[in-house]
Design an enzyme around this catalytic site. Sequence first.
Site, PDB file in Angstrom:
ATOM      1  N   LYS A  92     169.700 114.922  23.499  1.00 20.35           N
ATOM      2  CA  LYS A  92     170.154 114.880  24.895  1.00 20.35           C
ATOM      3  C   LYS A  92     171.178 115.996  25.095  1.00 20.35           C
ATOM      4  O   LYS A  92     172.177 116.061  24.387  1.00 20.35           O
ATOM      5  CB  LYS A  92     170.797 113.513  25.176  1.00 20.35           C
ATOM      6  CG  LYS A  92     171.438 113.416  26.544  1.00 20.35           C
ATOM      7  CD  LYS A  92     172.129 112.071  26.747  1.00 20.35           C
ATOM      8  CE  LYS A  92     172.940 112.084  28.036  1.00 20.35           C
ATOM      9  NZ  LYS A  92     173.782 110.894  28.170  1.00 20.35           N
ATOM     10  N   PRO A 135     175.719 118.964  32.416  1.00 21.69           N
ATOM     11  CA  PRO A 135     175.417 119.352  31.037  1.00 21.69           C
ATOM     12  C   PRO A 135     176.577 119.048  30.103  1.00 21.69           C
ATOM     13  O   PRO A 135     177.728 118.937  30.535  1.00 21.69           O
ATOM     14  CB  PRO A 135     175.222 120.870  31.152  1.00 21.69           C
ATOM     15  CG  PRO A 135     176.037 121.285  32.331  1.00 21.69           C
ATOM     16  CD  PRO A 135     176.198 120.091  33.235  1.00 21.69           C
ATOM     17  N   ILE A 170     178.640 103.083  24.408  1.00 22.01           N
ATOM     18  CA  ILE A 170     178.655 103.256  22.950  1.00 22.01           C
ATOM     19  C   ILE A 170     179.822 104.173  22.566  1.00 22.01           C
ATOM     20  O   ILE A 170     180.487 103.967  21.555  1.00 22.01           O
ATOM     21  CB  ILE A 170     177.283 103.780  22.450  1.00 22.01           C
ATOM     22  CG1 ILE A 170     176.232 102.675  22.685  1.00 22.01           C
ATOM     23  CG2 ILE A 170     177.340 104.188  20.986  1.00 22.01           C
ATOM     24  CD1 ILE A 170     174.794 103.085  22.417  1.00 22.01           C
TER      25      ILE A 170
HETATM   26  C1  LIG Z   1     171.627  97.725  31.531  1.00 21.54           C
HETATM   27  C2  LIG Z   1     172.426  98.351  30.444  1.00 21.54           C
HETATM   28  C3  LIG Z   1     172.178  99.661  30.064  1.00 21.54           C
HETATM   29  C4  LIG Z   1     172.956 100.265  29.072  1.00 21.54           C
HETATM   30  N1  LIG Z   1     172.741 101.568  28.754  1.00 21.54           N
HETATM   31  C5  LIG Z   1     173.585 102.177  27.899  1.00 21.54           C
HETATM   32  C6  LIG Z   1     173.445 103.554  27.581  1.00 21.54           C
HETATM   33  O1  LIG Z   1     172.524 104.219  28.024  1.00 21.54           O
HETATM   34  N2  LIG Z   1     174.368 104.099  26.754  1.00 21.54           N
HETATM   35  C7  LIG Z   1     175.391 103.386  26.223  1.00 21.54           C
HETATM   36  O2  LIG Z   1     176.226 103.944  25.518  1.00 21.54           O
HETATM   37  N3  LIG Z   1     175.499 102.071  26.451  1.00 21.54           N
HETATM   38  C8  LIG Z   1     174.633 101.453  27.268  1.00 21.54           C
HETATM   39  N4  LIG Z   1     174.762 100.122  27.501  1.00 21.54           N
HETATM   40  C9  LIG Z   1     175.748  99.352  26.762  1.00 21.54           C
HETATM   41  C10 LIG Z   1     175.228  99.058  25.369  1.00 21.54           C
HETATM   42  O3  LIG Z   1     174.003  98.383  25.423  1.00 21.54           O
HETATM   43  C11 LIG Z   1     176.236  98.205  24.656  1.00 21.54           C
HETATM   44  O4  LIG Z   1     177.490  98.807  24.732  1.00 21.54           O
HETATM   45  C12 LIG Z   1     175.907  98.068  23.232  1.00 21.54           C
HETATM   46  O5  LIG Z   1     174.594  97.668  23.048  1.00 21.54           O
HETATM   47  C13 LIG Z   1     176.839  97.128  22.556  1.00 21.54           C
HETATM   48  O6  LIG Z   1     176.509  95.811  22.779  1.00 21.54           O
HETATM   49  P1  LIG Z   1     177.333  94.757  21.959  1.00 21.54           P
HETATM   50  O7  LIG Z   1     177.129  95.007  20.523  1.00 21.54           O
HETATM   51  O8  LIG Z   1     178.715  94.738  22.476  1.00 21.54           O
HETATM   52  O9  LIG Z   1     176.685  93.360  22.399  1.00 21.54           O
HETATM   53  P2  LIG Z   1     175.247  92.676  22.069  1.00 21.54           P
HETATM   54  O10 LIG Z   1     174.189  93.673  21.837  1.00 21.54           O
HETATM   55  O11 LIG Z   1     175.067  91.692  23.158  1.00 21.54           O
HETATM   56  O12 LIG Z   1     175.516  91.920  20.710  1.00 21.54           O
HETATM   57  C14 LIG Z   1     176.177  90.681  20.672  1.00 21.54           C
HETATM   58  C15 LIG Z   1     176.085  90.104  19.268  1.00 21.54           C
HETATM   59  O13 LIG Z   1     176.890  88.934  19.216  1.00 21.54           O
HETATM   60  C16 LIG Z   1     176.177  87.915  18.588  1.00 21.54           C
HETATM   61  N5  LIG Z   1     176.670  86.629  19.065  1.00 21.54           N
HETATM   62  C17 LIG Z   1     176.978  86.263  20.339  1.00 21.54           C
HETATM   63  N6  LIG Z   1     177.383  84.999  20.379  1.00 21.54           N
HETATM   64  C18 LIG Z   1     177.351  84.541  19.095  1.00 21.54           C
HETATM   65  C19 LIG Z   1     177.635  83.303  18.487  1.00 21.54           C
HETATM   66  N7  LIG Z   1     178.027  82.235  19.190  1.00 21.54           N
HETATM   67  N8  LIG Z   1     177.481  83.190  17.145  1.00 21.54           N
HETATM   68  C20 LIG Z   1     177.066  84.247  16.405  1.00 21.54           C
HETATM   69  N9  LIG Z   1     176.771  85.442  16.931  1.00 21.54           N
HETATM   70  C21 LIG Z   1     176.908  85.586  18.266  1.00 21.54           C
HETATM   71  C22 LIG Z   1     174.725  88.178  18.948  1.00 21.54           C
HETATM   72  O14 LIG Z   1     173.859  87.553  18.036  1.00 21.54           O
HETATM   73  C23 LIG Z   1     174.685  89.689  18.850  1.00 21.54           C
HETATM   74  O15 LIG Z   1     174.460  90.032  17.512  1.00 21.54           O
HETATM   75  C24 LIG Z   1     173.968  99.505  28.442  1.00 21.54           C
HETATM   76  C25 LIG Z   1     174.175  98.168  28.784  1.00 21.54           C
HETATM   77  C26 LIG Z   1     173.413  97.586  29.778  1.00 21.54           C
HETATM   78  C27 LIG Z   1     173.680  96.145  30.135  1.00 21.54           C
END
Ligand SMILES: Cc1cc2nc3c(=O)[nH]c(=O)nc-3n(C[C@H](O)[C@H](O)[C@H](O)COP(=O)(O)OP(=O)(O)OC[C@H]3O[C@@H](n4cnc5c(N)ncnc54)[C@H](O)[C@@H]3O)c2cc1C
Length: 502
Positions: A78, A96, A346
């Site tokens: 990208k 960019p 991220i």
């Molecule tokens: C629509 C959308 C588009 C996006 N696009 C981008 C992008 O292009 N670029 C970018 O940088 N970011 C993007 N993001 C953000 C990105 O997806 C997140 O920042 C990233 O995936 C991190 O997610 P996370 O690890 O915080 O949460 P999650 O992926 O939700 O992980 C949560 C974890 O917690 C665990 N968990 C939850 N509750 C419990 C429990 N009670 N017991 C045990 N385990 C539990 C789950 O099992 C899972 O493993 C986007 C987000 C959305 C919503």
Amino acid sequence: MAEPIKSILIVGGGTAGWMAAAALNRSLGPHCAVTLVESDDIGIVGVGEATVPPIRDFNALVGLDEAELFRETQATIKLAIEFVDWGRIGGRYLHPFGAYGLGSQLGEFAQTWLALRERGLADDIEAYSLCAQAALRGRASLRVPDPKSPLSLLFSAYHFDAGLYARYLRRVCEDRGVKRVEGEIVEVRQRSGDGFVSDVKLKDGRTLDAELFIDCTGFRGLLIEGTLKAGYQDWSRWLPMDRAMAAPCARVGEPTPYTRATAREAGWRWRIPLQHRTGNGLVYCSDFLSDEAAHEDLVGALDGDLLAEPRRLAFTTGRRCKTWDRNVVALGLSSGFIEPLESTSIHMIQSGIHRLLQHFPDATFSPVNIAAYNRRVSAETELIRDFVILHYHATQRDDSPFWRHVAAMSVPDSLSERVEAFRDRGLLYQVGADEYFSQSSWLAVMLGQNLIPRGRNPLYGMGDMDRAEAAFREMKTRIAATADALPSHDAFLTGAGMMAAR
Ligand SMILES: Cc1cc2nc3c(=O)[nH]c(=O)nc-3n(C[C@H](O)[C@H](O)[C@H](O)COP(=O)(O)OP(=O)(O)OC[C@H]3O[C@@H](n4cnc5c(N)ncnc54)[C@H](O)[C@@H]3O)c2cc1C
């Protein structure tokens, strides 16, 4: 000296959890046991597919092999984001990576460009960005560190499959000794007195304790909010998006080395080309668009066959009031979410980890240290928030209730001051060392959204304008020649051993 921390429990195994595990394991070595608990039943969000350039530093820090990472995550390069229909319908521009010019001071570049443009002697700003020119030609490569090479300006990030990235990091972490526990947490227990989290209890009765807890439980914020009630600052008055619908489609043609963000009636859609498929999504505001209409809009404009039913996600833009509370640090979606327009989530995980290492606690958990961490994270998040709001605020669109709403909404003072400074005389500035978006980024989006300065710094029109024009002409020619000499995106990935086996 107080005792160092010897045990960390990371709760959650999405992108945030495994990035934290990789970095903490690498940085703390055998001095501190890192355990990660995640629930297969709950799963991960898995939609973060576009990133920004510092992620390459993160991967280098944790010791990943970049070619392997590309193959494992179906990644592409990208170089930019293309914004379509944002300022007005029919308009487009690139934001960019990297700076404009060939290593010149940006303030000077922007002011000289304004002075030349006034006389009709400068081209569109995109002509002076190597990343933009490579992106427009569908060419790609990776930056070389030698400052004498024009390729030192080729800053890039990845488009990747976020689910595969988390899986890849998990494998690396487990090989390096990070312990993974599968199970759903049903109770978070606190110490009496100070309310520090003492341990978590799983559905099957097991308990896990630690001195420091990293909450990576996604939007739930199981520890930081569910238990500690750290509070949430809601930013939906400025960033009203609250839904997304995401769906992959078949790859058609060679992947573009840029993300496309196309403004729609009540939001925008993303298009992110990977090696094996294209990621698509519509981000929208439910006050202005129904889920049914969003579904129709998303599937009606895919460039390949739909590969899976669209997934709907709901969120509230904003940030946790305290991302570090007592012995819990929130990273990833549990710490807040500024919608994905500039692919910053991220990056915020990465910068949260970086700061955590800078402010790493000892057993006393100094409140002064925690407050300093929270201040820095808040300041950085608010600057990113302002940059994203700019895309909605600086629009001339008035073709739907949504665009009329965002064009008229009031914005934070910190943003209006910046917009006014630029409108007045093209003034750009950086707010502190923790600001992520550079002056080049602000320049790209302000000009792209048709925010044209009324004036400029008079000093830049006084010099030898023929010389300035010749320098700009030469810069444009060198950038175009460098971009022309790059391989096509697919050819680069294949040649560099980065293409996954088909
Ligand atoms: C629509 C959308 C588009 C996006 N696009 C981008 C992008 O292009 N670029 C970018 O940088 N970011 C993007 N993001 C953000 C990105 O997806 C997140 O920042 C990233 O995936 C991190 O997610 P996370 O690890 O915080 O949460 P999650 O992926 O939700 O992980 C949560 C974890 O917690 C665990 N968990 C939850 N509750 C419990 C429990 N009670 N017991 C045990 N385990 C539990 C789950 O099992 C899972 O493993 C986007 C987000 C959305 C919503």
